[in-house]
Design an enzyme around this catalytic site. Structure first.
Site, PDB file in Angstrom:
ATOM      1  CB  CYS A  70      -0.925   0.003   1.211  1.00 47.89           C
ATOM      2  SG  CYS A  70      -1.896   1.533   1.357  1.00 47.89           S
ATOM      3  CB  CYS A  73       0.963   1.840   4.768  1.00 48.87           C
ATOM      4  SG  CYS A  73      -0.587   0.908   4.891  1.00 48.87           S
ATOM      5  CG  HIS A 134      -4.161  -0.839   4.949  1.00 47.69           C
ATOM      6  ND1 HIS A 134      -3.744  -0.239   3.777  1.00 47.69           N
ATOM      7  CD2 HIS A 134      -4.912  -1.915   4.580  1.00 47.69           C
ATOM      8  CE1 HIS A 134      -4.224  -0.924   2.740  1.00 47.69           C
ATOM      9  NE2 HIS A 134      -4.926  -1.935   3.201  1.00 47.69           N
ATOM     10  CG  ASN A 174     -14.371   8.470  -4.788  1.00 47.79           C
ATOM     11  OD1 ASN A 174     -15.346   9.201  -4.717  1.00 47.79           O
ATOM     12  ND2 ASN A 174     -13.441   8.620  -5.724  1.00 47.79           N
ATOM     13  CG  HIS A 185      -4.343   3.729   3.758  1.00 44.10           C
ATOM     14  ND1 HIS A 185      -3.374   3.064   4.475  1.00 44.10           N
ATOM     15  CD2 HIS A 185      -4.557   4.885   4.423  1.00 44.10           C
ATOM     16  CE1 HIS A 185      -3.009   3.791   5.511  1.00 44.10           C
ATOM     17  NE2 HIS A 185      -3.728   4.903   5.502  1.00 44.10           N
ATOM     18  CG  HIS A 187      -7.260   7.674  -0.054  1.00 42.33           C
ATOM     19  ND1 HIS A 187      -7.631   6.355  -0.187  1.00 42.33           N
ATOM     20  CD2 HIS A 187      -7.285   8.195  -1.315  1.00 42.33           C
ATOM     21  CE1 HIS A 187      -7.848   6.083  -1.465  1.00 42.33           C
ATOM     22  NE2 HIS A 187      -7.652   7.182  -2.169  1.00 42.33           N
ATOM     23  CD  GLN A 189      -8.665  11.023  -5.403  1.00 41.83           C
ATOM     24  OE1 GLN A 189      -8.048  11.483  -6.352  1.00 41.83           O
ATOM     25  NE2 GLN A 189      -9.505  10.001  -5.528  1.00 41.83           N
TER      26      GLN A 189
END
Length: 376
Positions: A70, A73, A134, A174, A185, A187, A189
């Site tokens: 990932c 991470c 994660h 999303n 993971h 997150h 944007q």
């Protein structure tokens, strides 16, 4: 909030956000950068008048890599990722595979026939990592961490709005493979657009029509009408109200408005900022309680003991006024899922994709009742 700005090995900016304190962020990106070939462009659809971003370099971005690979991470045990530190709270960095970028800004446009208008895709795309864990999700965050994410959104909106080429800033998340997430993971944007997006343009036009017809603001009237009607209310705080819209497009869709109309996240006052993380977390947690869907690999027929459930896929979209021309707009969140039942999804098929004419399989009033039923 403590903000630490640094650079990755290839020159991209990375920003650590930590609670107030004395955190030292001096880890170095030890990777050897590969040559970047980032040249996005925007093309104007001559029929609809919408800008379409073309970013062919994104075909090479990672797609659901194993946990051990990932890129979001922390860097540990000799494995370097996009975040050089061994741990972090909230991190924002320039996307390695951006849809919009400062690369190529100002280059001479290619000569094309008049109907084929194109410009360099000048803007910025950033990744916001909510936690180093994660396996967590935004709904798992404590109130203080959600508040730190809000601080990051506010800071980035302020910074990106100041860039000369940027017209509007869009913060979003999303969540879930069903939505199309390529990195699980937790997150989100941020897109800094060089143009007015089609949805924002429609909102501005409708708000202007309402002002011309009534002399009042559309967002203020809509919020007052939903609060008075009450059937679609999901929750209401001192400074924020969430409701299912009257003409919801998605099976479970919630709009969250501040009671005081403001154009964007940086314009929120201290009390509004303090309450927002609590309300937002409650909404996300209610979404996760909507369906009794066994997680991957679990046997739905095995009733020996409680079972974990797959989290609800969703999109959380913050709508903010553009730099100019959006004085009538109000900051608000639109949160929705494509899941319409435990094992059924709403995909955009012929009517939606072909004609942009939505058909909703769930009565908005019923969706609001369900979201009230699963309150904490």
């Amino acid at each position: 909030m403590q903000k630490t700005v640094t650079k990755l090995a290839d020159g991209r900016e990375l920003v650590y956000y930590d609670p107030d304190g004395d955190v030292i962020r001096d880890a170095t990106d030890l990777r050897t950068p590969e040559p970047a070939a980032v040249r996005p462009e925007i093309r104007l659809d001559p029929v609809l008048g919408d800008w379409v971003t073309v970013a062919a370099h994104r075909q090479g971005r990672p797609y659901r890599p194993p946990v051990g690979d990932c890129p979001l991470c922390p860097s540990r045990d000799g494995r370097s990722t996009e975040i050089p530190a061994a741990d972090y709270n909230v991190v924002v960095f320039e996307n390695r595979f951006p849809s919009l970028s400062a690369e190529g800004a100002g280059r001479a446009p290619e000569s094309r026939p008049p109907l084929f208008r194109a410009e360099s895709g000048t803007g910025r795309c950033e990744v916001v990592c909510f936690t180093s864990d994660h396996d967590a999700s935004f709904a798992d965050l404590p109130d203080s961490r959600a508040a730190l994410v809000l601080d990051a959104w506010i800071d980035r909106t302020t910074e990106l709005s100041a860039l000369p080429a940027v017209r509007q800033v869009y913060c979003f998340e999303n969540r879930g493979a069903e939505i199309g997430v390529t990195l699980p993971h937790p997150h989100g944007q941020i897109y800094a657009y060089p143009f007015l997006t089609p949805r924002t343009g429609k909102m501005i036009a409708r708000a202007a029509e309402h002002r011309a017809r009534t002399g009042r603001n559309l967002a203020e009237d809509l919020l007052a009408a939903e609060r008075l009607d009450g059937r679609r209310l999901v929750l209401s705080g001192t400074h924020w109200t969430a409701f299912v819209p009257f003409a919801a497009r998605w099976p479970y869709e919630v709009h969250l408005y501040p009671h005081r109309r403001v154009p964007d996240l940086p314009a929120l006052g201290p009390a509004e900022r303090a309450e927002l993380p609590l309300v937002y977390l409650e909404l996300l947690r209610r979404f996760d309680r909507l369906f009794d869907t066994p997680a991957d690999g679990d046997d739905a027929e095995d009733t020996d003991g409680p079972k974990p459930f797959a989290p609800t896929p969703y999109i959380a979209a913050w709508h903010q006024a553009p730099r100019t021309g959006g004085e009538e707009l109000s900051l608000h969140l639109e949160l929705f899922t494509i899941r319409r039942a435990a094992n059924k999804f709403k995909f955009l098929a012929g009517a939606e994709s072909g004609q942009d004419a939505f058909v909703n399989d769930v009565l908005p009033e019923a969706a609001a009742r369900r979201l009230r039923d699963v309150a904490s």
